[in-house]
Scaffold this motif. Structure first.
Motif, PDB file in Angstrom:
ATOM      1  N   ALA A 218       7.844  -5.359 -15.514  1.00  0.00           N
ATOM      2  CA  ALA A 218       7.992  -4.088 -16.239  1.00  0.00           C
ATOM      3  C   ALA A 218       7.270  -2.952 -15.548  1.00  0.00           C
ATOM      4  CB  ALA A 218       7.490  -4.248 -17.668  1.00  0.00           C
ATOM      5  N   GLY A 219       6.263  -3.275 -14.756  1.00  0.00           N
ATOM      6  CA  GLY A 219       5.574  -2.209 -14.018  1.00  0.00           C
ATOM      7  C   GLY A 219       4.078  -2.145 -14.241  1.00  0.00           C
ATOM      8  N   LYS A 220       3.495  -3.234 -14.774  1.00  0.00           N
ATOM      9  CA  LYS A 220       2.031  -3.211 -14.980  1.00  0.00           C
ATOM     10  C   LYS A 220       1.302  -3.090 -13.642  1.00  0.00           C
ATOM     11  CE  LYS A 220       1.982  -7.129 -17.237  1.00  0.00           C
ATOM     12  NZ  LYS A 220       3.437  -7.395 -17.242  1.00  0.00           N
ATOM     13  N   SER A 221       1.837  -3.729 -12.610  1.00  0.00           N
ATOM     14  CA  SER A 221       1.210  -3.637 -11.288  1.00  0.00           C
ATOM     15  C   SER A 221       1.342  -2.226 -10.721  1.00  0.00           C
ATOM     16  CB  SER A 221       1.852  -4.638 -10.324  1.00  0.00           C
ATOM     17  OG  SER A 221       3.235  -4.371 -10.180  1.00  0.00           O
ATOM     18  N   ILE A 222       2.428  -1.543 -11.091  1.00  0.00           N
ATOM     19  CA  ILE A 222       2.607  -0.149 -10.652  1.00  0.00           C
ATOM     20  C   ILE A 222       1.515   0.722 -11.265  1.00  0.00           C
ATOM     21  CG2 ILE A 222       4.133   1.851 -10.772  1.00  0.00           C
ATOM     22  CD1 ILE A 222       6.481  -0.089 -10.724  1.00  0.00           C
ATOM     23  N   LEU A 223       1.244   0.484 -12.537  1.00  0.00           N
ATOM     24  CA  LEU A 223       0.186   1.235 -13.222  1.00  0.00           C
ATOM     25  C   LEU A 223      -1.152   1.017 -12.534  1.00  0.00           C
ATOM     26  CD1 LEU A 223      -0.327   2.966 -15.844  1.00  0.00           C
ATOM     27  CD2 LEU A 223      -1.028   0.817 -16.912  1.00  0.00           C
ATOM     28  N   LEU A 224      -1.452  -0.242 -12.201  1.00  0.00           N
ATOM     29  CA  LEU A 224      -2.701  -0.556 -11.499  1.00  0.00           C
ATOM     30  C   LEU A 224      -2.731   0.089 -10.119  1.00  0.00           C
ATOM     31  CD1 LEU A 224      -3.617  -4.293 -12.199  1.00  0.00           C
ATOM     32  CD2 LEU A 224      -4.911  -2.251 -12.792  1.00  0.00           C
ATOM     33  N   GLY A 225      -1.588   0.088  -9.445  1.00  0.00           N
ATOM     34  CA  GLY A 225      -1.523   0.704  -8.115  1.00  0.00           C
ATOM     35  C   GLY A 225      -1.824   2.186  -8.171  1.00  0.00           C
ATOM     36  N   GLY A 226      -1.266   2.856  -9.169  1.00  0.00           N
ATOM     37  CA  GLY A 226      -1.544   4.282  -9.321  1.00  0.00           C
ATOM     38  C   GLY A 226      -3.001   4.547  -9.614  1.00  0.00           C
ATOM     39  N   LEU A 227      -3.589   3.737 -10.492  1.00  0.00           N
ATOM     40  CA  LEU A 227      -5.006   3.890 -10.804  1.00  0.00           C
ATOM     41  C   LEU A 227      -5.870   3.623  -9.577  1.00  0.00           C
ATOM     42  CD1 LEU A 227      -7.108   4.435 -12.993  1.00  0.00           C
ATOM     43  CD2 LEU A 227      -7.038   1.998 -13.584  1.00  0.00           C
ATOM     44  N   SER A 228      -5.459   2.649  -8.769  1.00  0.00           N
ATOM     45  CA  SER A 228      -6.212   2.340  -7.551  1.00  0.00           C
ATOM     46  C   SER A 228      -6.218   3.513  -6.579  1.00  0.00           C
ATOM     47  CB  SER A 228      -5.626   1.098  -6.865  1.00  0.00           C
ATOM     48  OG  SER A 228      -5.754  -0.040  -7.692  1.00  0.00           O
ATOM     49  N   LEU A 229      -5.123   4.277  -6.541  1.00  0.00           N
ATOM     50  CA  LEU A 229      -5.077   5.461  -5.677  1.00  0.00           C
ATOM     51  C   LEU A 229      -6.111   6.486  -6.112  1.00  0.00           C
ATOM     52  CD1 LEU A 229      -1.246   5.991  -5.156  1.00  0.00           C
ATOM     53  CD2 LEU A 229      -2.907   5.303  -3.436  1.00  0.00           C
ATOM     54  N   VAL A 230      -6.269   6.659  -7.421  1.00  0.00           N
ATOM     55  CA  VAL A 230      -7.268   7.585  -7.953  1.00  0.00           C
ATOM     56  C   VAL A 230      -8.670   7.140  -7.550  1.00  0.00           C
ATOM     57  CG1 VAL A 230      -8.345   8.407 -10.084  1.00  0.00           C
ATOM     58  CG2 VAL A 230      -5.874   8.412  -9.879  1.00  0.00           C
ATOM     59  N   LEU A 231      -8.859   5.827  -7.403  1.00  0.00           N
ATOM     60  CA  LEU A 231     -10.177   5.283  -7.091  1.00  0.00           C
ATOM     61  C   LEU A 231     -10.435   5.172  -5.593  1.00  0.00           C
ATOM     62  CD1 LEU A 231     -10.276   2.493  -9.821  1.00  0.00           C
ATOM     63  CD2 LEU A 231     -11.265   4.776  -9.934  1.00  0.00           C
ATOM     64  N   GLY A 232      -9.457   5.600  -4.761  1.00  0.00           N
ATOM     65  CA  GLY A 232      -9.729   5.658  -3.324  1.00  0.00           C
ATOM     66  C   GLY A 232      -8.901   4.758  -2.446  1.00  0.00           C
ATOM     67  N   LYS A 233      -7.946   4.010  -3.015  1.00  0.00           N
ATOM     68  CA  LYS A 233      -7.106   3.158  -2.180  1.00  0.00           C
ATOM     69  C   LYS A 233      -6.240   4.017  -1.259  1.00  0.00           C
ATOM     70  CE  LYS A 233      -3.350  -0.243  -2.463  1.00  0.00           C
ATOM     71  NZ  LYS A 233      -2.418  -0.960  -3.366  1.00  0.00           N
ATOM     72  N   ARG A 234      -5.961   3.512  -0.073  1.00  0.00           N
ATOM     73  CA  ARG A 234      -5.150   4.267   0.872  1.00  0.00           C
ATOM     74  C   ARG A 234      -3.710   4.390   0.383  1.00  0.00           C
ATOM     75  NH1 ARG A 234      -7.372   6.091   5.108  1.00  0.00           N
ATOM     76  NH2 ARG A 234      -9.362   5.265   5.856  1.00  0.00           N
ATOM     77  N   ALA A 235      -3.137   5.564   0.643  1.00  0.00           N
ATOM     78  CA  ALA A 235      -1.796   5.868   0.141  1.00  0.00           C
ATOM     79  C   ALA A 235      -0.732   5.342   1.101  1.00  0.00           C
ATOM     80  CB  ALA A 235      -1.642   7.371  -0.039  1.00  0.00           C
ATOM     81  N   ASP A 236       0.461   5.147   0.553  1.00  0.00           N
ATOM     82  CA  ASP A 236       1.604   4.659   1.316  1.00  0.00           C
ATOM     83  C   ASP A 236       2.813   5.525   0.958  1.00  0.00           C
ATOM     84  OD1 ASP A 236       3.654   3.339   2.535  1.00  0.00           O
ATOM     85  OD2 ASP A 236       3.129   1.349   1.776  1.00  0.00           O
ATOM     86  N   LEU A 237       3.494   6.030   1.985  1.00  0.00           N
ATOM     87  CA  LEU A 237       4.634   6.914   1.753  1.00  0.00           C
ATOM     88  C   LEU A 237       5.722   6.232   0.922  1.00  0.00           C
ATOM     89  CD1 LEU A 237       5.761   9.720   2.343  1.00  0.00           C
ATOM     90  CD2 LEU A 237       6.762   8.797   4.451  1.00  0.00           C
TER      91      LEU A 237
END
Length: 555
Positions: free
Chosen positions: A33-52
């Motif tokens: 459903a997209g729970k991992s997508i939600l975590l991925g977005g939150l991880s970006l806010v916390l400093g994870k490197r972005a991917d185009l």
């Protein structure tokens, strides 16, 4: 705590904004459903490197923003050190541009990912399956022991002193390296210095010597011309002084006949005085001029020495040679005194080592005193989670090197079975067991440390029934002191949440989108019933869902 999360143009999310409360929040949704997508977005806010590839629409930028309430986090110093505006409601924003570039902002101030990551570590602890492997790391295990032993202040002091010690170590090694190189160059530098010290180095010396050389080298011509000049001045018949004297005497007879005659006389008188002085100077110079081949050779030798030194050191001015000489003198002096410096720095390091060793002993005593209590607490809590035979063997061994945690090595061994052999966690514990151990450890840490928001990503994987119910109770208890999120597939866990969000997909004519909504009580009943019985809602599943939810509704 995380109060708001908004996501635009990220993966399957078109636009999403969610507000969160304190306490225990559960997030559910079907697989995919997209729970991992939600975590991925939150991880970006916390400093994870972005991917185009994260961009939903490739020619539009992705924006992810989190608002955090940080008034109790003690982060003012962090904001000052990084020249950031402090706000109790701090806004972190990440932007991923279609070009592939990424930008990060804290309260609208651009920051590097390194700064963002460091702040993120103080805001949210996302517990994933990967993080469970921290259990096997010595530093993480010691962190747990130190939390119970109340060693935080002692560790902070030790690490401050260790930092000073490491700096002194580098300084000592630098001195040793300099000495090694300097010793090889010392003889040559000393030779160059001695050569320069023997030379008559002073600004203007070459001009003086060149003038002296020309005089000595042309002494006969000088003597001849001085003699001729003296003769022209002092010849009795036609000498300049004789003629001037005669003119002066003649004009002296006219001074009483008018001021113009008197003025003319005075002018001649002045000329006579100057000529007489010149005559005396000519005679003095004649007396001082003589041939001196030895002096000529000596002056020429000095000049050649200076010319050679200028060429040797590839400079054009004596002032540059003086600078080189002073630099060489400093190098020779420093090299001669390096042994003393190294000796002083070595003694300084020994004193520091003594302090660090003393601090390490205190840390070790406190750790050893608390280990039995930690062992008992871990085993008791795990027994409640369906691991009645779980047993730990925790041994602290002294080592002879300084680490960031002291001079200890922790042996943290485990067995899940009575009479079983102890082994390292990563080798003997299953994924489900590791999850339960990590949950228990986090719960223990929460009682002794001020932890940030914790998000458990399916920590209940591999457990069910009563065990999951107890795990949910632990997370709910933790939420009394901090904000706790749990992404779960288990209805027993989902029913304990103070807040319940559902992640779901909607399919349009052209694309699929991920959404998230906060469930009402009735919606929670339906969601739990689906989790219990699948897509078909039965009366028994709904009744069971209400039963599970009823304790939370009373709170």
């Amino acid at each position: 705590m995380l109060s708001t999360l908004s996501i635009t143009n990220y993966a399957l999310i078109d636009s999403l904004e969610v507000d969160f409360d304190k306490g225990f929040t559960v997030i559910t949704g079907e697989t995919g459903a997209g729970k991992s997508i939600l975590l991925g977005g939150l991880s970006l806010v916390l400093g994870k490197r972005a991917d185009l590839s994260s961009l939903r629409v490739k020619d539009e930028k992705c924006i992810i923003e989190g608002i955090f309430k940080i008034d109790t986090y003690g982060l003012q110093n962090f904001f000052e050190e990084n020249d950031l505006d402090y706000d109790v409601n701090t806004v972190i924003r990440r932007e991923i541009l279609p070009s592939g570039k990424s930008r990060a902002f804290i309260n609208d101030t651009p920051v590097t990912l390194d700064v963002l990551t460091k702040l993120g570590e103080n805001l949210i602890d996302i517990h994933s399956q990967h993080q469970t492997m921290q259990l096997t790391e010595n530093d993480f295990q010691l962190k747990l022991v130190d939390a119970l032993a109340n060693n935080q202040k002692r560790l902070a002091e030790y690490r401050k002193d260790l930092k000073t010690y490491r700096k002194a170590e580098k300084e000592l090694q630098s001195l040793i390296d300099v000495q090694s190189t300097a010793n090889k160059e010392q003889d040559y530098n000393s030779f160059l210095l001695e050569e320069l010290e023997k030379a008559p180095l002073k600004v203007g010396v070459i001009e003086e010597l060149e003038e002296e050389y020309e005089q000595l080298n042309n002494v006969e011509l000088i003597m001849e011309q001085l003699s001729k000049g003296d003769q022209l001045f002092n010849d009795e018949q036609i000498g300049v002084l004789s003629l001037t004297t005669e003119m002066r005497q003649s004009l002296s007879k006219l001074v009483d006949f008018g001021s113009n005659y008197k003025e003319l006389y005075q002018r001649v008188q002045s000329v006579f005085i100057e000529l007489d002085d010149i005559s005396s100077e000519l005679q003095r110079l004649q007396e001082g001029v003589e041939a001196d081949p030895k002096m000529l050779e000596e002056v020429n030798g000095k000049l050649q020495l200076l010319y050679n030194l200028l060429k040797k050191h590839n400079v054009s001015e004596i002032s540059e040679l003086i600078t080189i000489k002073n630099d060489l003198a400093d190098k020779v002096f420093e090299t001669a005194h390096l042994d003393e410096k190294i000796s002083l720095k070595t003694r300084e390091l020994l004193d520091m080592e003594s302090v660090l060793e003393g601090q390490s002993v205190v840390l070790r005593k406190k750790r050893n005193a608390i280990i039995p209590k930690l062992k008992s607490q871990l085993e008791a809590d795990l027994a409640l989670l369906g691991m009645p035979s779980a047993s730990f063997e925790i041994v602290l061994n002294a080592i002879d090197t300084f680490t960031t945690t002291g001079m200890d090595e922790l042996s943290f061994l485990f067995t899940a079975n009575r009479g079983g052999s102890y082994g390292e966690l990563k080798k003997v514990a299953s994924g489900g067991e590791l999850s339960r151990i990590m949950l228990v450890i986090k719960a223990i840490l929460a009682k002794y440390e001020k932890l940030p928001t914790i998000m458990f990503d399916e920590i209940d994987t591999g457990v069910s029934g009563e065990i999951s119910n107890r795990m949910a109770d632990i997370m709910k208890d933790m939420s009394a002191d901090l904000q706790v999120f749990s992404i779960t597939h288990l209805p027993q866990v989902a029913s304990k949440g103070s807040n319940h969000f559902k992640v779901f997909k909607t399919e349009g004519a052209e694309r699929t989108m991920t959404n998230m909504k906060k469930l009402t009580t009735d919606e929670r009943v339906v969601e739990l019933a689906h989790m219990l019985g699948g897509k078909d809602l039965s009366d028994s599943a709904l009744a069971h869902a209400r039963q599970l939810l009823s304790p939370s509704l009373k709170v």
